[in-house]
Structures are given as C-alpha cells and as structure tokens.
Design a protein around this motif. Sequence first.
Motif, mmCIF file in Angstrom:
data_model
loop_
_atom_site.group_PDB
_atom_site.id
_atom_site.type_symbol
_atom_site.label_atom_id
_atom_site.label_comp_id
_atom_site.label_asym_id
_atom_site.label_seq_id
_atom_site.Cartn_x
_atom_site.Cartn_y
_atom_site.Cartn_z
ATOM 1 N N ALA A 7 3.680 3.912 -5.827
ATOM 2 C CA ALA A 7 2.384 4.582 -5.650
ATOM 3 C C ALA A 7 1.875 5.134 -6.973
ATOM 4 O O ALA A 7 0.686 5.003 -7.301
ATOM 5 C CB ALA A 7 2.505 5.706 -4.616
ATOM 6 N N ASP A 67 0.853 -1.173 0.000
ATOM 7 C CA ASP A 67 0.000 0.000 0.000
ATOM 8 C C ASP A 67 0.897 1.233 0.000
ATOM 9 O O ASP A 67 1.191 1.798 1.046
ATOM 10 C CB ASP A 67 -0.912 -0.027 1.222
ATOM 11 C CG ASP A 67 -1.912 1.112 1.221
ATOM 12 O OD1 ASP A 67 -2.232 1.618 0.142
ATOM 13 O OD2 ASP A 67 -2.358 1.496 2.307
ATOM 14 N N SER A 100 2.087 5.010 -0.648
ATOM 15 C CA SER A 100 1.468 6.315 -0.519
ATOM 16 C C SER A 100 2.464 7.386 -0.950
ATOM 17 O O SER A 100 3.625 7.364 -0.530
ATOM 18 C CB SER A 100 1.071 6.534 0.943
ATOM 19 O OG SER A 100 0.898 7.899 1.230
ATOM 20 N N LYS A 101 1.988 8.305 -1.773
ATOM 21 C CA LYS A 101 2.867 9.397 -2.199
ATOM 22 C C LYS A 101 3.241 10.283 -1.015
ATOM 23 O O LYS A 101 4.349 10.814 -0.961
ATOM 24 C CB LYS A 101 2.189 10.218 -3.296
ATOM 25 C CG LYS A 101 2.126 9.491 -4.620
ATOM 26 C CD LYS A 101 1.555 10.380 -5.693
ATOM 27 C CE LYS A 101 1.538 9.657 -7.020
ATOM 28 N NZ LYS A 101 1.083 10.520 -8.102
ATOM 29 N N THR A 102 2.336 10.418 -0.056
ATOM 30 C CA THR A 102 2.621 11.232 1.125
ATOM 31 C C THR A 102 3.746 10.612 1.942
ATOM 32 O O THR A 102 4.689 11.300 2.346
ATOM 33 C CB THR A 102 1.361 11.378 1.995
ATOM 34 O OG1 THR A 102 0.324 11.952 1.203
ATOM 35 C CG2 THR A 102 1.612 12.239 3.207
ATOM 36 N N ASP A 103 3.649 9.294 2.181
ATOM 37 C CA ASP A 103 4.716 8.616 2.923
ATOM 38 C C ASP A 103 6.028 8.662 2.153
ATOM 39 O O ASP A 103 7.104 8.809 2.741
ATOM 40 C CB ASP A 103 4.335 7.165 3.207
ATOM 41 C CG ASP A 103 3.238 7.045 4.251
ATOM 42 O OD1 ASP A 103 3.026 8.008 5.015
ATOM 43 O OD2 ASP A 103 2.584 5.980 4.302
#
Length: 97
Positions: free
Chosen positions: A48, A2, A4-7
Amino acid sequence: MDASKTDANKDKFLGNVKDTVGGAVGNESMQAEGKNQHAAGEAQGMVATAEKYLSGAYDQVAGAVKGAANAITGDTSDEAAAKAQRTKGEAQKKWNS
C-alpha cells in the motif's frame, strides 16, 4: 492488488492477538495462524505504501510536465492546476517514504 493500510493494520493487530492468545493457551495452530496473519498485514502495508508513493511520483511528474508545457505554449490558464498536481504528488511521496 488493491492494498489498503487500514486492512494491513487490521491484519497485523488481529495476527498479534491470535499469536498472543494462542501462546497463552498453548494452541500452536492459533499462534502460527496469528504469525502468518501479522506477516500478511506487514506485506500488505508495504504494498500500500509503495502504491501510494508511486501514485505521488506520477502526480509530481505529470504536474511538472503540464507546467512546462504551459510555460512553453504561454498557456497560463492551467498553470495553477499543474502546480497543484505537482505539489500533491510531492506531498504524497513524502508521506509514504
């Protein structure tokens, strides 16, 4: 996975900070950890983006298939939803390419 671009962006940023601080204070271990964390963030960002692109491709194809099936059967009740799904997929692919 999973992704995530934020992570991914967080790991790239923190990796750069550790790399810079480690270099400034002569802490090679911190500097290496920063480089590794930045690289992990880069990889996670690519995953991602690929996941979101593939999700968009799926929506584009699924919407087109539903639209074609509706046209063949003459069922116009779901035509707008099929077109919206196809358009959403096209936009998601464009955003993540």
